[in-house]
Design a protein around this motif. Structure first.
Motif, PDB file in Angstrom:
ATOM      1  N   THR A 212      -4.240  14.762  11.325  1.00  0.00           N
ATOM      2  CA  THR A 212      -3.508  15.986  11.055  1.00  0.00           C
ATOM      3  C   THR A 212      -2.459  16.182  12.147  1.00  0.00           C
ATOM      4  O   THR A 212      -2.746  16.004  13.333  1.00  0.00           O
ATOM      5  N   MET A 213      -1.258  16.516  11.737  1.00  0.00           N
ATOM      6  CA  MET A 213      -0.154  16.706  12.669  1.00  0.00           C
ATOM      7  C   MET A 213       0.343  18.141  12.592  1.00  0.00           C
ATOM      8  O   MET A 213       0.224  18.795  11.548  1.00  0.00           O
ATOM      9  N   GLY A 214       0.915  18.620  13.693  1.00  0.00           N
ATOM     10  CA  GLY A 214       1.406  19.987  13.735  1.00  0.00           C
ATOM     11  C   GLY A 214       2.741  20.116  14.427  1.00  0.00           C
ATOM     12  O   GLY A 214       3.078  19.331  15.318  1.00  0.00           O
ATOM     13  N   TRP A 215       3.493  21.121  14.000  1.00  0.00           N
ATOM     14  CA  TRP A 215       4.710  21.539  14.671  1.00  0.00           C
ATOM     15  C   TRP A 215       4.431  22.794  15.486  1.00  0.00           C
ATOM     16  O   TRP A 215       3.806  23.745  14.996  1.00  0.00           O
ATOM     17  N   TYR A 216       4.898  22.787  16.720  1.00  0.00           N
ATOM     18  CA  TYR A 216       4.780  23.912  17.627  1.00  0.00           C
ATOM     19  C   TYR A 216       6.169  24.341  18.071  1.00  0.00           C
ATOM     20  O   TYR A 216       7.127  23.579  17.980  1.00  0.00           O
ATOM     21  N   ARG A 217       6.257  25.549  18.579  1.00  0.00           N
ATOM     22  CA  ARG A 217       7.499  25.967  19.212  1.00  0.00           C
ATOM     23  C   ARG A 217       7.195  26.886  20.386  1.00  0.00           C
ATOM     24  O   ARG A 217       6.161  27.548  20.425  1.00  0.00           O
ATOM     25  N   GLN A 218       8.103  26.895  21.334  1.00  0.00           N
ATOM     26  CA  GLN A 218       7.999  27.763  22.489  1.00  0.00           C
ATOM     27  C   GLN A 218       9.348  28.430  22.712  1.00  0.00           C
ATOM     28  O   GLN A 218      10.325  27.766  23.064  1.00  0.00           O
ATOM     29  N   ALA A 219       9.384  29.726  22.483  1.00  0.00           N
ATOM     30  CA  ALA A 219      10.592  30.506  22.690  1.00  0.00           C
ATOM     31  C   ALA A 219      10.706  30.888  24.160  1.00  0.00           C
ATOM     32  O   ALA A 219       9.712  30.896  24.890  1.00  0.00           O
ATOM     33  N   PRO A 220      11.909  31.227  24.614  1.00  0.00           N
ATOM     34  CA  PRO A 220      12.082  31.605  26.017  1.00  0.00           C
ATOM     35  C   PRO A 220      11.159  32.747  26.417  1.00  0.00           C
ATOM     36  O   PRO A 220      11.115  33.787  25.752  1.00  0.00           O
ATOM     37  N   GLY A 221      10.400  32.545  27.487  1.00  0.00           N
ATOM     38  CA  GLY A 221       9.494  33.563  27.992  1.00  0.00           C
ATOM     39  C   GLY A 221       8.250  33.786  27.168  1.00  0.00           C
ATOM     40  O   GLY A 221       7.500  34.733  27.443  1.00  0.00           O
TER      41      GLY A 221
ATOM     42  N   GLU B 190       3.366  28.203  20.350  1.00  0.00           N
ATOM     43  CA  GLU B 190       2.600  28.578  19.183  1.00  0.00           C
ATOM     44  C   GLU B 190       2.655  27.494  18.122  1.00  0.00           C
ATOM     45  O   GLU B 190       3.670  26.818  17.954  1.00  0.00           O
ATOM     46  N   LEU B 191       1.557  27.355  17.406  1.00  0.00           N
ATOM     47  CA  LEU B 191       1.495  26.451  16.266  1.00  0.00           C
ATOM     48  C   LEU B 191       2.101  27.149  15.062  1.00  0.00           C
ATOM     49  O   LEU B 191       1.678  28.250  14.699  1.00  0.00           O
ATOM     50  N   LEU B 192       3.068  26.525  14.427  1.00  0.00           N
ATOM     51  CA  LEU B 192       3.716  27.162  13.292  1.00  0.00           C
ATOM     52  C   LEU B 192       3.496  26.443  11.967  1.00  0.00           C
ATOM     53  O   LEU B 192       3.676  27.059  10.906  1.00  0.00           O
ATOM     54  N   ALA B 193       3.118  25.182  11.986  1.00  0.00           N
ATOM     55  CA  ALA B 193       2.857  24.457  10.747  1.00  0.00           C
ATOM     56  C   ALA B 193       2.013  23.237  11.060  1.00  0.00           C
ATOM     57  O   ALA B 193       2.163  22.626  12.112  1.00  0.00           O
ATOM     58  N   ARG B 194       1.128  22.867  10.140  1.00  0.00           N
ATOM     59  CA  ARG B 194       0.362  21.639  10.281  1.00  0.00           C
ATOM     60  C   ARG B 194       0.143  21.015   8.913  1.00  0.00           C
ATOM     61  O   ARG B 194       0.169  21.703   7.891  1.00  0.00           O
ATOM     62  N   ILE B 195      -0.060  19.705   8.923  1.00  0.00           N
ATOM     63  CA  ILE B 195      -0.187  18.957   7.684  1.00  0.00           C
ATOM     64  C   ILE B 195      -1.239  17.875   7.869  1.00  0.00           C
ATOM     65  O   ILE B 195      -1.239  17.149   8.859  1.00  0.00           O
TER      66      ILE B 195
ATOM     67  N   MET C   5       6.871  12.755  10.874  1.00  0.00           N
ATOM     68  CA  MET C   5       6.662  14.062  10.277  1.00  0.00           C
ATOM     69  C   MET C   5       7.980  14.819  10.326  1.00  0.00           C
ATOM     70  O   MET C   5       8.778  14.655  11.253  1.00  0.00           O
ATOM     71  N   TYR C   6       8.203  15.677   9.334  1.00  0.00           N
ATOM     72  CA  TYR C   6       9.447  16.419   9.225  1.00  0.00           C
ATOM     73  C   TYR C   6       9.179  17.911   9.128  1.00  0.00           C
ATOM     74  O   TYR C   6       8.116  18.345   8.701  1.00  0.00           O
ATOM     75  N   LEU C   7      10.165  18.688   9.511  1.00  0.00           N
ATOM     76  CA  LEU C   7      10.121  20.128   9.326  1.00  0.00           C
ATOM     77  C   LEU C   7      11.469  20.579   8.790  1.00  0.00           C
ATOM     78  O   LEU C   7      12.465  20.556   9.518  1.00  0.00           O
TER      79      LEU C   7
ATOM     80  N   THR D  70      14.778  30.782  17.520  1.00  0.00           N
ATOM     81  CA  THR D  70      15.295  30.058  18.675  1.00  0.00           C
ATOM     82  C   THR D  70      14.146  29.666  19.597  1.00  0.00           C
ATOM     83  O   THR D  70      13.399  30.519  20.072  1.00  0.00           O
ATOM     84  N   ALA D  71      14.001  28.371  19.846  1.00  0.00           N
ATOM     85  CA  ALA D  71      12.883  27.864  20.632  1.00  0.00           C
ATOM     86  C   ALA D  71      13.052  26.366  20.813  1.00  0.00           C
ATOM     87  O   ALA D  71      13.885  25.730  20.166  1.00  0.00           O
ATOM     88  N   VAL D  72      12.220  25.805  21.692  1.00  0.00           N
ATOM     89  CA  VAL D  72      12.051  24.368  21.761  1.00  0.00           C
ATOM     90  C   VAL D  72      10.907  23.993  20.831  1.00  0.00           C
ATOM     91  O   VAL D  72       9.817  24.561  20.918  1.00  0.00           O
ATOM     92  N   TYR D  73      11.145  23.049  19.948  1.00  0.00           N
ATOM     93  CA  TYR D  73      10.174  22.651  18.942  1.00  0.00           C
ATOM     94  C   TYR D  73       9.516  21.337  19.330  1.00  0.00           C
ATOM     95  O   TYR D  73      10.195  20.377  19.698  1.00  0.00           O
ATOM     96  N   TYR D  74       8.191  21.294  19.237  1.00  0.00           N
ATOM     97  CA  TYR D  74       7.388  20.145  19.608  1.00  0.00           C
ATOM     98  C   TYR D  74       6.479  19.742  18.452  1.00  0.00           C
ATOM     99  O   TYR D  74       6.171  20.559  17.585  1.00  0.00           O
ATOM    100  N   CYS D  75       6.016  18.504  18.483  1.00  0.00           N
ATOM    101  CA  CYS D  75       4.985  18.066  17.552  1.00  0.00           C
ATOM    102  C   CYS D  75       3.817  17.476  18.323  1.00  0.00           C
ATOM    103  O   CYS D  75       3.939  17.107  19.489  1.00  0.00           O
ATOM    104  N   ASN D  76       2.653  17.407  17.668  1.00  0.00           N
ATOM    105  CA  ASN D  76       1.469  16.855  18.303  1.00  0.00           C
ATOM    106  C   ASN D  76       0.412  16.577  17.242  1.00  0.00           C
ATOM    107  O   ASN D  76       0.469  17.127  16.136  1.00  0.00           O
TER     108      ASN D  76
END
Length: 121
Positions: free
Chosen positions: A33-42, A46-51, A78-80, A90-96
């Motif tokens: 299972t893979m997930g997309w995360y994001r971290q906004a300034p300050g 957070e996990l926002l989607a997983r598949i 994986m795509y988003l 607005t954030a930095v987007y990560y996967c894991n």
């Protein structure tokens, strides 16, 4: 050791769209299972989607109906697809890779560099 390479971010106007990619190394991708995360300034990451490996997807309330996660196991990618983008995206987007630990989804591997998404007019 690089586990994930995120790409596709950039500057986009509110209401616009972007498609992010996550290229994974290693032999785990087909079963994970893979997930997309994001971290906004300050803010916290957070996990926002997983598949799942079979393509079943879950979304956070903040992105449900606007974002679509998909995967191509043959390409270890994986795509988003992000539509109707808002300034709050607005954030930095990560996967894991994601597993369930004590009843909650948990990132397994080292973080990649992420890809920056900036939504602004």
């Amino acid at each position: 050791q690089v586990q994930f390479v995120e790409s596709g971010g950039g500057l986009v106007q509110p209401g616009g769209s972007l498609r992010l990619s996550c290229a994974a190394s290693g032999s785990f991708f087909n079963t994970a299972t893979m997930g997309w995360y994001r971290q906004a300034p300050g803010k916290q990451r957070e996990l926002l989607a997983r598949i799942s490996n079979g393509g079943s997807a879950n979304y956070a309330d903040s992105v449900r109906g606007r974002f679509t996660v998909s995967r191509d196991n043959a390409k270890n990618t994986m795509y988003l697809q992000m539509d109707s983008l808002e300034a709050e995206d607005t954030a930095v987007y990560y996967c894991n890779r994601v597993i369930i630990v004590f009843g909650r989804p948990t990132a397994v591997d080292a973080w990649g560099q992420g890809t920056l998404v900036t939504v602004s007019s």
